[in-house]
Motif scaffolding. Structure first.
Motif, short mmCIF file in Angstrom:
data_model
loop_
_atom_site.label_atom_id
_atom_site.label_comp_id
_atom_site.label_asym_id
_atom_site.label_seq_id
_atom_site.Cartn_x
_atom_site.Cartn_y
_atom_site.Cartn_z
N GLN A 37 12.09 8.43 16.12
CA GLN A 37 13.50 8.17 16.43
C GLN A 37 13.69 8.00 17.94
N SER A 38 13.03 8.84 18.71
CA SER A 38 13.13 8.76 20.17
C SER A 38 12.59 7.42 20.67
N PHE A 39 11.43 7.01 20.16
CA PHE A 39 10.84 5.74 20.57
C PHE A 39 11.72 4.56 20.18
N ASN A 40 12.34 4.64 19.01
CA ASN A 40 13.25 3.58 18.59
C ASN A 40 14.46 3.48 19.52
N GLU A 41 14.99 4.62 19.93
CA GLU A 41 16.12 4.62 20.87
C GLU A 41 15.70 4.01 22.20
N GLN A 42 14.51 4.39 22.69
CA GLN A 42 14.01 3.83 23.95
C GLN A 42 13.82 2.32 23.83
N ARG A 43 13.26 1.89 22.70
CA ARG A 43 13.06 0.46 22.49
C ARG A 43 14.39 -0.29 22.49
N ASP A 44 15.39 0.27 21.82
CA ASP A 44 16.71 -0.36 21.78
C ASP A 44 17.32 -0.46 23.18
N LYS A 45 17.16 0.61 23.99
CA LYS A 45 17.66 0.59 25.36
C LYS A 45 16.93 -0.47 26.19
N LEU A 46 15.63 -0.58 26.00
CA LEU A 46 14.84 -1.57 26.74
C LEU A 46 15.24 -3.00 26.33
N ILE A 47 15.50 -3.20 25.07
CA ILE A 47 15.93 -4.53 24.60
C ILE A 47 17.28 -4.88 25.21
#
Length: 150
Positions: A37-47
């Protein structure tokens, strides 16, 4: 419900079998779901950040294009003003003569299209040429063709 009919000995055997299978799996990362979940949030922020940077890049490119256009227009306007002034001064210095400043281009002999953008015209410029004609209807000459006295 199918296990309710089993005896406690059978249930213990089944539990033991399940434990053996769990041990075969080895270490299980219990934080994997949280990390996912944390990695998905980081990925979304990076996108989102990438999208912002792409928009900013497009805005900067547009600004550069606009400034280049203004610079090119100013360069052409300045050259036209200088050329006009040169013609007037030459006419005063050499009565009956004519002088002209000409922008030399890399398209020697070829005319650029009238609707061509200023940037393509400016990029084709290579220097300035001076053409003069003295009184008496002599042929127009470039600076290189003139004698030292002229």
């Amino acid at each position: 419900e199918s296990r309710r009919a089993l005896s406690s000995k059978q249930l213990m055997g089944e539990i033991e079998q399940c434990n053996k299978e769990l041990q075969k799996l080895g270490h299980v990362n219990k934080k994997a779901l949280d990390q996912f979940q944390s990695f998905n949030e980081q990925r979304d922020k990076l996108i989102d950040r990438r999208d912002e940077v792409e928009k900013a890049e497009e805005s900067i490119r547009s600004l550069i294009e606009h400034l280049d256009l203004k610079k090119d227009e100013a360069m052409e306007r300045t050259f036209k003003g200088i050329a006009k002034h040169f013609t007037e001064v030459f006419r005063e210095l050499v009565p009956g003569g004519a002088g002209k400043l000409i922008m030399k281009t890399s398209h020697e002999g070829k005319q650029l299209e009238p609707g061509a953008p200023a940037s393509s015209r400016i990029a084709a410029y290579q220097g300035i040429s001076i053409r003069v004609q003295f009184a008496g209807g002599a042929a127009t000459q470039t600076m290189q063709q003139l004698s030292g006295g002229q």
